[in-house]
Design an enzyme around this catalytic site. Structure first.
Site, PDB file in Angstrom:
ATOM      1  N   THR A   1       0.869  -1.173   0.000  1.00 49.39           N
ATOM      2  CA  THR A   1       0.000   0.000   0.000  1.00 49.39           C
ATOM      3  C   THR A   1       0.896   1.209   0.000  1.00 49.39           C
ATOM      4  O   THR A   1       1.928   1.199   0.674  1.00 49.39           O
ATOM      5  CB  THR A   1      -0.835   0.033   1.303  1.00 49.39           C
ATOM      6  OG1 THR A   1      -1.663  -1.126   1.351  1.00 49.39           O
ATOM      7  CG2 THR A   1      -1.695   1.270   1.403  1.00 49.39           C
TER       8      THR A   1
ATOM      9  N   ARG B   1     -13.710  -8.376  -0.597  1.00 49.99           N
ATOM     10  CA  ARG B   1     -12.794  -8.109   0.516  1.00 49.99           C
ATOM     11  C   ARG B   1     -12.330  -6.646   0.496  1.00 49.99           C
ATOM     12  O   ARG B   1     -11.921  -6.112  -0.523  1.00 49.99           O
ATOM     13  CB  ARG B   1     -11.582  -9.027   0.405  1.00 49.99           C
ATOM     14  CG  ARG B   1     -10.578  -8.912   1.555  1.00 49.99           C
ATOM     15  CD  ARG B   1      -9.372  -8.074   1.201  1.00 49.99           C
ATOM     16  NE  ARG B   1      -8.334  -8.160   2.217  1.00 49.99           N
ATOM     17  CZ  ARG B   1      -7.276  -7.357   2.258  1.00 49.99           C
ATOM     18  NH1 ARG B   1      -7.115  -6.425   1.357  1.00 49.99           N
ATOM     19  NH2 ARG B   1      -6.379  -7.488   3.203  1.00 49.99           N
ATOM     20  N   VAL B   2     -12.428  -6.010   1.651  1.00 54.40           N
ATOM     21  CA  VAL B   2     -11.877  -4.665   1.837  1.00 54.40           C
ATOM     22  C   VAL B   2     -10.801  -4.795   2.905  1.00 54.40           C
ATOM     23  O   VAL B   2     -11.024  -5.426   3.944  1.00 54.40           O
ATOM     24  CB  VAL B   2     -12.972  -3.667   2.285  1.00 54.40           C
ATOM     25  CG1 VAL B   2     -12.368  -2.319   2.652  1.00 54.40           C
ATOM     26  CG2 VAL B   2     -14.021  -3.499   1.187  1.00 54.40           C
ATOM     27  N   GLY B   3      -9.636  -4.233   2.651  1.00 52.89           N
ATOM     28  CA  GLY B   3      -8.536  -4.329   3.611  1.00 52.89           C
ATOM     29  C   GLY B   3      -8.551  -3.197   4.615  1.00 52.89           C
ATOM     30  O   GLY B   3      -9.562  -2.507   4.808  1.00 52.89           O
TER      31      GLY B   3
ATOM     32  N   THR C   1       1.006  -0.601   6.294  1.00 55.17           N
ATOM     33  CA  THR C   1       1.017  -1.500   5.140  1.00 55.17           C
ATOM     34  C   THR C   1       1.254  -2.914   5.652  1.00 55.17           C
ATOM     35  O   THR C   1       1.892  -3.092   6.686  1.00 55.17           O
ATOM     36  CB  THR C   1       2.093  -1.092   4.116  1.00 55.17           C
ATOM     37  OG1 THR C   1       2.059  -1.996   3.001  1.00 55.17           O
ATOM     38  CG2 THR C   1       3.496  -1.092   4.706  1.00 55.17           C
ATOM     39  N   GLY C   2       0.734  -3.894   4.932  1.00 58.41           N
ATOM     40  CA  GLY C   2       0.920  -5.276   5.371  1.00 58.41           C
ATOM     41  C   GLY C   2      -0.404  -6.012   5.431  1.00 58.41           C
ATOM     42  O   GLY C   2      -1.342  -5.678   4.694  1.00 58.41           O
TER      43      GLY C   2
HETATM   44  N1  ASP Z   1      -2.688  -3.517   3.785  1.00 54.17           N
HETATM   45  C1  ASP Z   1      -3.040  -3.889   2.445  1.00 54.17           C
HETATM   46  C2  ASP Z   1      -4.251  -4.745   2.467  1.00 54.17           C
HETATM   47  O1  ASP Z   1      -4.347  -5.620   3.302  1.00 54.17           O
HETATM   48  C3  ASP Z   1      -1.950  -4.578   1.708  1.00 54.17           C
HETATM   49  C4  ASP Z   1      -0.567  -4.121   2.048  1.00 54.17           C
HETATM   50  O2  ASP Z   1      -0.330  -2.988   2.373  1.00 54.17           O
HETATM   51  O3  ASP Z   1       0.350  -4.928   1.985  1.00 54.17           O
HETATM   52  O4  ASP Z   1      -5.093  -4.587   1.612  1.00 54.17           O
END
Ligand code: ASP
Length: 344
Positions: free
Chosen positions: A206, A234-236, A257-258
């Site tokens: 992200t 799906r919404v993150g 992020t993650g």
């Molecule tokens: N946090 C984001 C999500 O789960 C993905 C990411 O940043 O790695 O959609």
């Protein structure tokens, strides 16, 4: 001021080693900080903040990543879901007013952060999702177009050929670790807390950004296409206030992020900002914000960046397998600087 020993600084276009303001020493403003080495986004936001507002800078920076498809994990043409569609999540938060606009599961519109800004500016709502968010975007003048590219179609067809591996299903039959759906609920439920999610640098990321203007006014934003092969709908964490990002006037901002499915259960960005409000440095606040996540989910993968309104910043990460890279631009840095933060 001396750079902490455990951080390594990578400089682009300059040959001198810089001192910078991570870990507690204040630096001058304005400040742009964002997740990952998405340096073109940093520079775009930096250029915008010279004449525009911190909100304009956030939109400019995150939009740059969307149009450049940063790592294939921001914007169109990346992270196709189980049916091959790319969907987008984004948010923007004005720390001075606590106004927020966000979109989740946005379809067929490329500029997700722009639509998030439109939600903030042109509605009294905070979050719009799915087809209806797309309808709103079109009403506001955004173009409707496919987000599928040859690359995302190829990722999707390889996944189908690979028996839909990896995927995010659990407690269903047929066995989701061996075959594609359609799936039905299975009679026994297992705890999956120790499972390692099949996420790595190229199937999730992200852009999370915090901007502080020269007067110390702050805001935060995010944009992502989520996780490859996610279950449709799906919404993150990225569009969720306090999870993907958070900002508060006079304090600062944070972004994450993650593994968003896990992070949104802990609101790490909100926590980091609250800890800065209580006197922690951004570095300490970022570290503290992910500790409860690690405790509950020892294999958690993710990172948080944080900055305060004095121009001090820091980051923390866990489970990435390598240091977390984030990008910074301020008057202290002759150009964009990428910092490597070893994980906890
Ligand atoms: N946090 C984001 C999500 O789960 C993905 C990411 O940043 O790695 O959609």
């Amino acid at each position: 001021m001396a750079a902490p020993m455990r951080l390594r600084v990578l400089l682009f276009d300059v040959a001198v080693l810089l001192c910078f303001s991570a870990n507690g020493s204040a630096g001058p403003l304005p400040l742009v900080i964002n997740t990952w080495p998405f340096t073109n986004a940093t520079l775009k936001a930096w250029s915008e903040i010279q004449t525009g507002s911190y909100l304009d800078a956030l939109v400019a920076g995150c939009s740059e990543c969307e149009s450049q498809q940063c790592d294939g994990t921001v914007g169109y043409g990346g992270s196709p879901d189980e049916i091959g569609e790319t969907t987008l999540d984004a948010m923007i938060m004005d720390g001075e007013t606590h106004d927020v606009g966000s979109v989740g599961d946005l379809r067929r519109v490329k500029n997700a952060i722009g639509v998030a800004r439109a939600v903030m500016d042109y509605t009294q709502h905070t979050l719009l999702v799915g087809e209806s968010a797309k309808d709103f975007a079109v009403e506001m003048g955004f173009k409707e177009e496919s987000l599928t590219t040859n690359r995302s179609a190829e990722i999707h067809s390889s996944w189908l050929q690979n028996k839909c591996q990896p995927n995010y299903r659990q407690n269903v039959s047929p066995d989701p670790t061996k075959s594609c759906g359609p799936y039905k609920p299975s009679s026994k439920l297992f705890t999956h807390r120790d499972f390692v999610k099949p996420i790595h640098r190229w199937n999730h990321d992200t852009i999370g950004m915090v901007v502080v203007d020269k007067d110390g006014k702050t805001g935060s934003g995010t944009s992502t296409n989520g996780l490859s092969h996610k279950v449709p709908g799906r919404v993150g964490d990225s569009p969720i206030v306090g999870a993907g990002s958070y900002a508060s006037g006079g304090v600062g901002g944070a972004a994450a992020t993650g593994d968003g499915d896990i992070m949104m259960r802990f609101l790490p960005s909100f926590n980091a900002v609250m800890m800065m409000a209580n006197g922690d440095t951004p570095q300490k606040a970022a570290e503290k914000s992910i500790m409860p996540i690690i405790k509950a989910y020892p294999k958690f993968v993710g990172a948080v960046i944080a900055a305060n309104t004095k121009g001090t910043y820091g980051a923390a990460c866990h489970g990435l397998g390598s240091p977390f890279k984030f990008s910074v631009r301020s008057p202290d840095t002759p150009t964009v600087t990428v910092i490597e933060q070893p994980c906890i």
